[in-house]
Scaffold this motif. Sequence first.
Motif, PDB file in Angstrom:
ATOM      1  N   GLU A 128       0.838  -1.194   0.000  1.00  0.00           N
ATOM      2  CA  GLU A 128       0.000   0.000   0.000  1.00  0.00           C
ATOM      3  C   GLU A 128       0.870   1.239   0.000  1.00  0.00           C
ATOM      4  OE1 GLU A 128      -3.543   2.003   2.710  1.00  0.00           O
ATOM      5  OE2 GLU A 128      -3.142  -0.151   2.791  1.00  0.00           O
ATOM      6  N   LEU A 129       0.638   2.103  -0.942  1.00  0.00           N
ATOM      7  CA  LEU A 129       1.449   3.294  -1.106  1.00  0.00           C
ATOM      8  C   LEU A 129       0.999   4.369  -0.135  1.00  0.00           C
ATOM      9  CD1 LEU A 129       3.726   4.074  -3.093  1.00  0.00           C
ATOM     10  CD2 LEU A 129       2.001   5.264  -4.428  1.00  0.00           C
ATOM     11  N   PRO A 130       1.903   4.978   0.632  1.00  0.00           N
ATOM     12  CA  PRO A 130       1.485   6.069   1.514  1.00  0.00           C
ATOM     13  C   PRO A 130       0.932   7.210   0.684  1.00  0.00           C
ATOM     14  CG  PRO A 130       3.885   5.959   1.347  1.00  0.00           C
ATOM     15  CD  PRO A 130       3.344   4.728   0.680  1.00  0.00           C
ATOM     16  N   PRO A 131      -0.048   7.974   1.233  1.00  0.00           N
ATOM     17  CA  PRO A 131      -0.684   9.028   0.438  1.00  0.00           C
ATOM     18  C   PRO A 131       0.231  10.210   0.144  1.00  0.00           C
ATOM     19  CG  PRO A 131      -1.448   9.090   2.710  1.00  0.00           C
ATOM     20  CD  PRO A 131      -0.641   7.833   2.557  1.00  0.00           C
ATOM     21  N   ARG A 132       1.355  10.292   0.857  1.00  0.00           N
ATOM     22  CA  ARG A 132       2.224  11.456   0.660  1.00  0.00           C
ATOM     23  C   ARG A 132       3.681  11.082   0.914  1.00  0.00           C
ATOM     24  NH1 ARG A 132       1.806  17.047   0.578  1.00  0.00           N
ATOM     25  NH2 ARG A 132       3.500  18.180   1.578  1.00  0.00           N
ATOM     26  N   TYR A 133       4.559  11.532   0.014  1.00  0.00           N
ATOM     27  CA  TYR A 133       5.996  11.410   0.226  1.00  0.00           C
ATOM     28  C   TYR A 133       6.526  12.791   0.581  1.00  0.00           C
ATOM     29  CZ  TYR A 133      10.980  11.156  -0.732  1.00  0.00           C
ATOM     30  OH  TYR A 133      12.347  11.238  -0.630  1.00  0.00           O
ATOM     31  N   ASP A 134       7.329  12.887   1.629  1.00  0.00           N
ATOM     32  CA  ASP A 134       7.873  14.187   2.035  1.00  0.00           C
ATOM     33  C   ASP A 134       9.180  13.950   2.768  1.00  0.00           C
ATOM     34  OD1 ASP A 134       8.429  16.739   2.924  1.00  0.00           O
ATOM     35  OD2 ASP A 134       6.375  17.150   3.586  1.00  0.00           O
ATOM     36  N   ASP A 135      10.280  14.436   2.190  1.00  0.00           N
ATOM     37  CA  ASP A 135      11.578  14.272   2.840  1.00  0.00           C
ATOM     38  C   ASP A 135      12.110  15.590   3.402  1.00  0.00           C
ATOM     39  OD1 ASP A 135      12.446  15.712   0.626  1.00  0.00           O
ATOM     40  OD2 ASP A 135      13.425  13.998  -0.334  1.00  0.00           O
ATOM     41  N   GLY A 136      11.227  16.579   3.481  1.00  0.00           N
ATOM     42  CA  GLY A 136      11.636  17.882   3.989  1.00  0.00           C
ATOM     43  C   GLY A 136      11.963  18.871   2.891  1.00  0.00           C
ATOM     44  N   HIS A 137      12.220  18.387   1.693  1.00  0.00           N
ATOM     45  CA  HIS A 137      12.469  19.248   0.534  1.00  0.00           C
ATOM     46  C   HIS A 137      11.454  18.927  -0.565  1.00  0.00           C
ATOM     47  CE1 HIS A 137      16.173  20.874   2.209  1.00  0.00           C
ATOM     48  NE2 HIS A 137      16.541  19.631   2.496  1.00  0.00           N
ATOM     49  N   LEU A 138      11.498  17.686  -1.043  1.00  0.00           N
ATOM     50  CA  LEU A 138      10.563  17.249  -2.072  1.00  0.00           C
ATOM     51  C   LEU A 138       9.341  16.611  -1.414  1.00  0.00           C
ATOM     52  CD1 LEU A 138       9.829  16.597  -5.062  1.00  0.00           C
ATOM     53  CD2 LEU A 138      11.102  14.450  -4.771  1.00  0.00           C
ATOM     54  N   ALA A 139       8.165  17.077  -1.820  1.00  0.00           N
ATOM     55  CA  ALA A 139       6.918  16.511  -1.302  1.00  0.00           C
ATOM     56  C   ALA A 139       6.018  16.153  -2.487  1.00  0.00           C
ATOM     57  CB  ALA A 139       6.215  17.488  -0.374  1.00  0.00           C
ATOM     58  N   VAL A 140       5.472  14.941  -2.466  1.00  0.00           N
ATOM     59  CA  VAL A 140       4.568  14.485  -3.516  1.00  0.00           C
ATOM     60  C   VAL A 140       3.276  14.035  -2.849  1.00  0.00           C
ATOM     61  CG1 VAL A 140       4.224  12.933  -5.470  1.00  0.00           C
ATOM     62  CG2 VAL A 140       6.545  13.710  -4.894  1.00  0.00           C
ATOM     63  N   ARG A 144      -3.638  14.231  -4.425  1.00  0.00           N
ATOM     64  CA  ARG A 144      -3.909  15.472  -5.164  1.00  0.00           C
ATOM     65  C   ARG A 144      -3.072  15.590  -6.430  1.00  0.00           C
ATOM     66  NH1 ARG A 144      -4.280  20.211  -0.506  1.00  0.00           N
ATOM     67  NH2 ARG A 144      -5.990  19.284   0.693  1.00  0.00           N
ATOM     68  N   ARG A 145      -2.109  14.684  -6.589  1.00  0.00           N
ATOM     69  CA  ARG A 145      -1.191  14.733  -7.733  1.00  0.00           C
ATOM     70  C   ARG A 145      -0.452  16.066  -7.769  1.00  0.00           C
ATOM     71  NH1 ARG A 145      -2.165  10.737 -11.519  1.00  0.00           N
ATOM     72  NH2 ARG A 145      -1.336  12.004 -13.210  1.00  0.00           N
ATOM     73  N   GLU A 146       0.022  16.485  -6.616  1.00  0.00           N
ATOM     74  CA  GLU A 146       0.763  17.736  -6.498  1.00  0.00           C
ATOM     75  C   GLU A 146       2.196  17.463  -6.053  1.00  0.00           C
ATOM     76  OE1 GLU A 146      -2.814  20.859  -5.281  1.00  0.00           O
ATOM     77  OE2 GLU A 146      -1.305  20.293  -3.782  1.00  0.00           O
ATOM     78  N   VAL A 147       3.129  18.205  -6.638  1.00  0.00           N
ATOM     79  CA  VAL A 147       4.542  18.074  -6.296  1.00  0.00           C
ATOM     80  C   VAL A 147       5.051  19.441  -5.875  1.00  0.00           C
ATOM     81  CG1 VAL A 147       6.832  17.396  -7.099  1.00  0.00           C
ATOM     82  CG2 VAL A 147       4.804  16.217  -7.986  1.00  0.00           C
ATOM     83  N   THR A 148       5.686  19.513  -4.709  1.00  0.00           N
ATOM     84  CA  THR A 148       6.239  20.786  -4.234  1.00  0.00           C
ATOM     85  C   THR A 148       7.702  20.590  -3.867  1.00  0.00           C
ATOM     86  OG1 THR A 148       5.502  20.315  -1.962  1.00  0.00           O
ATOM     87  CG2 THR A 148       4.024  21.621  -3.352  1.00  0.00           C
ATOM     88  N   MET A 149       8.456  21.672  -4.035  1.00  0.00           N
ATOM     89  CA  MET A 149       9.856  21.691  -3.646  1.00  0.00           C
ATOM     90  C   MET A 149      10.049  22.843  -2.672  1.00  0.00           C
ATOM     91  SD  MET A 149      12.864  20.359  -3.840  1.00  0.00           S
ATOM     92  CE  MET A 149      12.718  19.279  -5.256  1.00  0.00           C
ATOM     93  N   ASP A 150      10.424  22.516  -1.434  1.00  0.00           N
ATOM     94  CA  ASP A 150      10.586  23.527  -0.381  1.00  0.00           C
ATOM     95  C   ASP A 150       9.350  24.416  -0.281  1.00  0.00           C
ATOM     96  OD1 ASP A 150      13.168  22.598   0.243  1.00  0.00           O
ATOM     97  OD2 ASP A 150      14.036  23.807  -1.355  1.00  0.00           O
ATOM     98  N   LEU A 156       4.458  20.267 -13.362  1.00  0.00           N
ATOM     99  CA  LEU A 156       4.952  19.128 -14.123  1.00  0.00           C
ATOM    100  C   LEU A 156       3.950  18.765 -15.213  1.00  0.00           C
ATOM    101  CD1 LEU A 156       6.235  16.686 -11.328  1.00  0.00           C
ATOM    102  CD2 LEU A 156       7.467  18.538 -12.462  1.00  0.00           C
ATOM    103  N   THR A 157       4.473  18.318 -16.340  1.00  0.00           N
ATOM    104  CA  THR A 157       3.591  17.800 -17.383  1.00  0.00           C
ATOM    105  C   THR A 157       3.033  16.449 -16.930  1.00  0.00           C
ATOM    106  OG1 THR A 157       5.320  16.580 -18.560  1.00  0.00           O
ATOM    107  CG2 THR A 157       5.014  18.921 -19.134  1.00  0.00           C
ATOM    108  N   GLN A 205      15.589  18.820 -14.171  1.00  0.00           N
ATOM    109  CA  GLN A 205      15.756  20.273 -14.141  1.00  0.00           C
ATOM    110  C   GLN A 205      14.788  20.907 -13.160  1.00  0.00           C
ATOM    111  OE1 GLN A 205      15.386  21.749 -18.132  1.00  0.00           O
ATOM    112  NE2 GLN A 205      17.390  20.976 -18.794  1.00  0.00           N
ATOM    113  N   LYS A 206      13.537  20.489 -13.199  1.00  0.00           N
ATOM    114  CA  LYS A 206      12.522  21.081 -12.324  1.00  0.00           C
ATOM    115  C   LYS A 206      12.761  20.738 -10.853  1.00  0.00           C
ATOM    116  CE  LYS A 206       8.999  21.370 -15.925  1.00  0.00           C
ATOM    117  NZ  LYS A 206       7.646  20.964 -16.399  1.00  0.00           N
ATOM    118  N   LEU A 207      13.328  19.536 -10.618  1.00  0.00           N
ATOM    119  CA  LEU A 207      13.635  19.149  -9.242  1.00  0.00           C
ATOM    120  C   LEU A 207      14.973  19.719  -8.772  1.00  0.00           C
ATOM    121  CD1 LEU A 207      12.627  15.357  -9.233  1.00  0.00           C
ATOM    122  CD2 LEU A 207      11.261  17.296  -8.467  1.00  0.00           C
ATOM    123  N   GLY A 208      15.774  20.202  -9.715  1.00  0.00           N
ATOM    124  CA  GLY A 208      17.118  20.654  -9.362  1.00  0.00           C
ATOM    125  C   GLY A 208      18.006  19.483  -8.988  1.00  0.00           C
TER     126      GLY A 208
END
Length: 230
Positions: A128-140, A144-150, A156-157, A205-208
Amino acid sequence: MTSAAPRILVIDDETQIRRFLDIGLRAEGYGVLLAANANDGLALAATQSPDLVILDIGLPDREGHDVLAELRQWTQVPVLMLSVRDAEAEKVRALDLGANDYVTKPFGIQELMARLRALLRNRPGEPELPPRYDDGHLAVDLARREVTMDGELLSLTRKEYAVLDMLLQHAGRVVTQQQLLREIWGPSHTSDSQYLRIVLGKLRQKLGDDPAAPRWLKTEPGVGYRFITS
């Protein structure tokens, strides 16, 4: 609410066998997908996500063993092999390649159904996949299909998100180029590795993310890609 009936993919070039299995499986309440050759069978396996595959060894376009080996590159769906060949070496070869069971033609429908029930009952569950990945910088946020950086939302396409999502679902494990291309672009694009390289480059590139010293997306040369978890 009842769960959907398991879907069985039958890959066999004998019309009578396909008809026989189609009638028998539907009578037991299964959904049925039918393919008369290897290429059609692989396409259905990739696009329809069957719960179990019944695979004939003697196919007109490719050996069933080759089909099994290709399936095992990207799925652990239970596979029951059918063959008129009853030699022990044939059975051992199929099992070594990843088959879950082996039935020799001709076979009794009740025995086959019992074997199918056992395979479906014992199939490994998908983690079972957790609903959110977050390592303190990259969060998915997978819901909601949203990706944030810091904290900043990344644009994203669809393909970029699909690649990131698939690598994240298999975090820590290598995902082959063929698996990514098949699942995201379709089974007719498994050789179009340039599509994947372009999307990975833009995603990095988008993730750096530096490909020479990756933080998240690591290239496994000649094989595929891996999402780094630590």
